[in-house]
Design a protein around this motif. Structure first.
Motif, PDB file in Angstrom:
ATOM      1  N   PHE A 176       0.835  -1.189   0.000  1.00  0.00           N
ATOM      2  CA  PHE A 176       0.000   0.000   0.000  1.00  0.00           C
ATOM      3  C   PHE A 176       0.880   1.253   0.000  1.00  0.00           C
ATOM      4  CE2 PHE A 176      -2.179  -3.691   1.604  1.00  0.00           C
ATOM      5  CZ  PHE A 176      -3.286  -3.732   0.762  1.00  0.00           C
ATOM      6  N   ASN A 177       0.557   2.295   0.794  1.00  0.00           N
ATOM      7  CA  ASN A 177       1.291   3.553   0.653  1.00  0.00           C
ATOM      8  C   ASN A 177       1.862   4.098   1.956  1.00  0.00           C
ATOM      9  OD1 ASN A 177       0.846   3.990  -2.262  1.00  0.00           O
ATOM     10  ND2 ASN A 177      -1.308   4.198  -1.697  1.00  0.00           N
ATOM     11  N   GLY A 178       1.042   4.844   2.714  1.00  0.00           N
ATOM     12  CA  GLY A 178       1.576   5.656   3.803  1.00  0.00           C
ATOM     13  C   GLY A 178       1.874   4.970   5.106  1.00  0.00           C
ATOM     14  N   HIS A 179       1.510   3.703   5.257  1.00  0.00           N
ATOM     15  CA  HIS A 179       1.896   2.916   6.430  1.00  0.00           C
ATOM     16  C   HIS A 179       1.446   3.557   7.744  1.00  0.00           C
ATOM     17  CE1 HIS A 179       4.237   0.022   8.746  1.00  0.00           C
ATOM     18  NE2 HIS A 179       4.517  -0.596   7.611  1.00  0.00           N
ATOM     19  N   PHE A 180       0.153   3.884   7.813  1.00  0.00           N
ATOM     20  CA  PHE A 180      -0.392   4.505   9.022  1.00  0.00           C
ATOM     21  C   PHE A 180      -0.834   3.429  10.003  1.00  0.00           C
ATOM     22  CE2 PHE A 180      -1.246   7.358   5.430  1.00  0.00           C
ATOM     23  CZ  PHE A 180      -0.546   8.477   5.853  1.00  0.00           C
ATOM     24  N   CYS A 181      -0.228   3.434  11.199  1.00  0.00           N
ATOM     25  CA  CYS A 181      -0.456   2.352  12.156  1.00  0.00           C
ATOM     26  C   CYS A 181      -1.007   2.813  13.492  1.00  0.00           C
ATOM     27  CB  CYS A 181       0.853   1.599  12.395  1.00  0.00           C
ATOM     28  SG  CYS A 181       1.507   0.805  10.918  1.00  0.00           S
ATOM     29  N   ALA A 182      -1.244   4.106  13.673  1.00  0.00           N
ATOM     30  CA  ALA A 182      -1.687   4.598  14.970  1.00  0.00           C
ATOM     31  C   ALA A 182      -2.534   5.849  14.785  1.00  0.00           C
ATOM     32  CB  ALA A 182      -0.487   4.898  15.869  1.00  0.00           C
ATOM     33  N   GLY A 183      -3.211   6.227  15.844  1.00  0.00           N
ATOM     34  CA  GLY A 183      -4.017   7.433  15.802  1.00  0.00           C
ATOM     35  C   GLY A 183      -5.300   7.251  15.011  1.00  0.00           C
ATOM     36  N   THR A 184      -5.994   8.340  14.792  1.00  0.00           N
ATOM     37  CA  THR A 184      -7.279   8.273  14.098  1.00  0.00           C
ATOM     38  C   THR A 184      -7.129   7.896  12.635  1.00  0.00           C
ATOM     39  OG1 THR A 184      -7.174  10.651  13.623  1.00  0.00           O
ATOM     40  CG2 THR A 184      -8.320   9.973  15.648  1.00  0.00           C
ATOM     41  N   ARG A 233       0.134  -7.171   1.683  1.00  0.00           N
ATOM     42  CA  ARG A 233       0.202  -7.240   3.148  1.00  0.00           C
ATOM     43  C   ARG A 233      -0.012  -5.840   3.676  1.00  0.00           C
ATOM     44  NH1 ARG A 233       5.135  -9.922   4.464  1.00  0.00           N
ATOM     45  NH2 ARG A 233       3.995 -11.900   4.550  1.00  0.00           N
ATOM     46  N   THR A 234      -0.960  -5.677   4.583  1.00  0.00           N
ATOM     47  CA  THR A 234      -1.278  -4.354   5.094  1.00  0.00           C
ATOM     48  C   THR A 234      -0.203  -3.859   6.058  1.00  0.00           C
ATOM     49  OG1 THR A 234      -2.538  -5.233   6.965  1.00  0.00           O
ATOM     50  CG2 THR A 234      -3.746  -4.806   4.919  1.00  0.00           C
ATOM     51  N   PRO A 235      -0.058  -2.550   6.185  1.00  0.00           N
ATOM     52  CA  PRO A 235       0.846  -2.002   7.200  1.00  0.00           C
ATOM     53  C   PRO A 235       0.444  -2.489   8.588  1.00  0.00           C
ATOM     54  CG  PRO A 235       0.188  -0.289   5.663  1.00  0.00           C
ATOM     55  CD  PRO A 235      -0.669  -1.494   5.374  1.00  0.00           C
ATOM     56  N   CYS A 236       1.419  -2.955   9.339  1.00  0.00           N
ATOM     57  CA  CYS A 236       1.220  -3.368  10.731  1.00  0.00           C
ATOM     58  C   CYS A 236       0.230  -4.512  10.876  1.00  0.00           C
ATOM     59  CB  CYS A 236       0.756  -2.191  11.588  1.00  0.00           C
ATOM     60  SG  CYS A 236       1.735  -0.705  11.351  1.00  0.00           S
ATOM     61  N   LEU A 237      -0.088  -5.190   9.787  1.00  0.00           N
ATOM     62  CA  LEU A 237      -1.049  -6.289   9.793  1.00  0.00           C
ATOM     63  C   LEU A 237      -2.401  -5.843  10.346  1.00  0.00           C
ATOM     64  CD1 LEU A 237       1.218  -9.229  11.013  1.00  0.00           C
ATOM     65  CD2 LEU A 237       0.936  -8.329   8.702  1.00  0.00           C
ATOM     66  N   LEU A 238      -2.790  -4.626  10.012  1.00  0.00           N
ATOM     67  CA  LEU A 238      -4.047  -4.055  10.486  1.00  0.00           C
ATOM     68  C   LEU A 238      -5.036  -3.892   9.335  1.00  0.00           C
ATOM     69  CD1 LEU A 238      -2.663  -1.193  12.785  1.00  0.00           C
ATOM     70  CD2 LEU A 238      -3.634  -3.369  13.535  1.00  0.00           C
ATOM     71  N   GLY A 239      -6.323  -3.981   9.651  1.00  0.00           N
ATOM     72  CA  GLY A 239      -7.365  -3.602   8.709  1.00  0.00           C
ATOM     73  C   GLY A 239      -7.806  -4.658   7.724  1.00  0.00           C
ATOM     74  N   TRP A 252      -8.355  -9.975  -6.440  1.00  0.00           N
ATOM     75  CA  TRP A 252      -7.173 -10.484  -5.758  1.00  0.00           C
ATOM     76  C   TRP A 252      -7.403 -11.925  -5.342  1.00  0.00           C
ATOM     77  CZ3 TRP A 252      -4.645  -6.422  -2.006  1.00  0.00           C
ATOM     78  CH2 TRP A 252      -4.329  -5.274  -2.743  1.00  0.00           C
ATOM     79  N   ARG A 253      -6.335 -12.659  -5.192  1.00  0.00           N
ATOM     80  CA  ARG A 253      -6.429 -14.086  -4.919  1.00  0.00           C
ATOM     81  C   ARG A 253      -6.022 -14.457  -3.499  1.00  0.00           C
ATOM     82  NH1 ARG A 253      -2.977 -16.892  -9.231  1.00  0.00           N
ATOM     83  NH2 ARG A 253      -3.995 -18.745  -8.370  1.00  0.00           N
ATOM     84  N   TYR A 254      -5.288 -13.590  -2.828  1.00  0.00           N
ATOM     85  CA  TYR A 254      -4.851 -13.893  -1.467  1.00  0.00           C
ATOM     86  C   TYR A 254      -4.592 -12.609  -0.706  1.00  0.00           C
ATOM     87  CZ  TYR A 254      -0.057 -12.512  -2.562  1.00  0.00           C
ATOM     88  OH  TYR A 254       1.059 -11.778  -2.915  1.00  0.00           O
ATOM     89  N   ASP A 255      -4.494 -12.741   0.605  1.00  0.00           N
ATOM     90  CA  ASP A 255      -4.042 -11.638   1.456  1.00  0.00           C
ATOM     91  C   ASP A 255      -3.106 -12.208   2.509  1.00  0.00           C
ATOM     92  OD1 ASP A 255      -4.215  -8.806   2.475  1.00  0.00           O
ATOM     93  OD2 ASP A 255      -4.850  -9.916   4.256  1.00  0.00           O
ATOM     94  N   ALA A 256      -2.020 -11.486   2.780  1.00  0.00           N
ATOM     95  CA  ALA A 256      -0.997 -11.963   3.717  1.00  0.00           C
ATOM     96  C   ALA A 256      -0.927 -11.088   4.962  1.00  0.00           C
ATOM     97  CB  ALA A 256       0.367 -11.992   3.021  1.00  0.00           C
ATOM     98  N   SER A 257      -2.077 -10.574   5.399  1.00  0.00           N
ATOM     99  CA  SER A 257      -2.107  -9.589   6.475  1.00  0.00           C
ATOM    100  C   SER A 257      -2.523 -10.125   7.831  1.00  0.00           C
ATOM    101  CB  SER A 257      -3.063  -8.445   6.097  1.00  0.00           C
ATOM    102  OG  SER A 257      -2.722  -7.866   4.864  1.00  0.00           O
TER     103      SER A 257
END
Length: 428
Positions: A176-184, A233-239, A252-257
């Motif tokens: 993905f892009n901005g790798h936001f893992c905390a806050g709102t 794979r999502t940032p921080c394995l979130l979402g 998509w065929r898989y997700d590694a999050s």
């Protein structure tokens, strides 16, 4: 269970002992001292790399060059009584090139041992910082990012290495892009519609790097990213919960999050293969650790990326031992696929890169003995899963972590053969 993030440890109470699950990635420091998250070294295309004829796509940032080189033979379903292969997937989050030599180092290693890998490319790593306002992240200010934008030199090096990776048979997914893992603004709060915006932007930065940079001195990426991109794979394995509906709509065929997975055969979530990082033995400790470099760091040096150097030899041995123990446990018992996640990082003197290399070489030696060990990308693995009989996969999923098949593989999977009456019925 204790979950560790790059911002600290979230405990479930004093004395809780369990695997450390990844909920974030660390911050990378490049060779020029600037701060980034997930990058790697310089390097050009290898001599002898294919030079396919290309049909430019869009602005010419990408091109269609036909079937990807260096792919395995078409997968076949397991026969009754056959032993399943031992699949191993090494994957990389961020997959950028920041002058420390790690991207080409592992491309060279993969080529030496006939391995394919998955590179989860962060879209921002192909967007110059001067154009950062083109990025409109959900729930965050325009141009914001929790990972640093690369220098122009490193964007160019990233393009070179991503191109080489695909031509040598590796998969290009997304981080993905901005790798936001905390806050709102954390990705953990994003809606399916916001995930769609993030994915569309990540793809556009790959598909329009030529427009965004103005560069004409580099060749196009040799793939159609709309077709190449089948997982991430999502940032921080979130979402993951809100990502999956959007990912499924995109084909998509898989997700590694998924965080905190176990070494068992995978199943699908919302129609997509769920391929989590896994809890593996952690030598010398009573708990297990998630199969990613950052989680080993978090357990060894409490999130410090620059601990005293006298710790490094023991930590390097412990980390390599964890990967090898995870592989060995699956290989000698249920043959569950083994997933490893990494960053192109030099945390704690680069010991985690050395540990990954040692583990890959160990696994490759097993493969070279003639055993059915396959070092593959996630895409190649799901190609194999998709041709298996549902009853075979269901039987494999009955095996727990470290559980050997009763009676051996020839007996365990023998009853997955079609019955004689069913065969006669099908023939009629």
């Amino acid at each position: 269970m204790r979950t560790l993030t790059r911002r600290g440890a979230l405990g479930l109470g004093a004395g809780a002992a369990a695997a450390a699950g990844l909920a974030g990635c660390g911050t990378l420091t490049s060779s020029d001292g600037s701060s980034h998250a997930g990058g790697s070294g310089s390097g050009g295309g290898r001599p002898g790399s294919p030079k396919p004829s290309a049909r430019p796509l869009g602005d010419g940032s990408t091109s269609f060059t036909g079937k990807q080189p260096h792919q395995p033979a078409k997968p076949e379903p397991l026969e009754p009584g056959q032993t399943p292969p031992q699949f191993v997937v090494f994957s990389w989050d961020g997959a950028a090139e920041v002058g420390n030599g790690l991207f080409p180092r592992f491309l060279d290693l993969a080529k030496e041992h006939g391995a394919s890998m998955t590179f989860f490319l962060s879209g921002l790593y192909l967007l110059p910082e001067s154009k950062k306002r083109l990025y409109d992240p959900p729930n965050n200010p325009r141009g914001a990012s929790d990972i640093g934008y690369l220098t122009d030199e490193h964007v160019k090096a990233t393009l070179v290495n991503v191109r080489r990776a695909w031509l040598e048979g590796h998969e290009i997914g997304t981080h993905f892009n901005g790798h936001f893992c905390a806050g709102t603004g954390t990705v953990g709060n994003w809606t399916p519609q916001q995930w769609r915006s993030e994915i569309d932007q990540a793809k556009s930065f790959v598909k329009e790097w030529r427009t965004n940079t103005g560069w004409t001195d580099l060749p196009a990426l040799p793939f159609d990213y709309d077709k190449e991109l089948v997982g991430g794979r999502t940032p921080c394995l979130l979402g993951q919960g809100n990502l999956l509906p959007t990912a499924r709509e995109l084909g998509w065929r898989y997700d590694a999050s998924s965080p905190g997975g176990r070494q068992v055969w995978p199943q699908k979530q919302q129609g997509m293969w769920d391929l989590p990082l896994q809890a593996i033995p952690f030598p010398g400790r009573q708990f297990e650790v998630l199969s990613m470099d950052y989680n080993m760091l978090a357990n060894q040096s409490v999130n410090s990326t620059n601990a005293p150097a006298y710790n490094y030899p023991a930590w390097r041995e412990q980390s390599a031992g964890a990967y090898i123990a995870g592989f060995k446990r699956a290989y000698e018992t249920n043959r569950a696929p083994f997933f490893v996640g990494n960053h192109f990082e030099q945390w704690n003197g680069g010991i985690y890169m050395d540990a990954v290399e040692e583990a890959l070489k160990h696994i490759a030696r097993e493969k070279e003995k003639g055993e059915d060990v396959r070092l593959v990308s996630f895409r190649q693995f799901v190609d194999w899963l998709d041709v298996q009989k549902p009853e075979v996969l269901a039987k494999l999923r009955t095996l727990d972590v470290g559980q050997q098949p009763v009676g051996g593989w020839s007996e365990f999977l023998q009853d997955t053969a079609p019955s004689a009456s069913a065969t006669s019925s099908n023939a009629a």
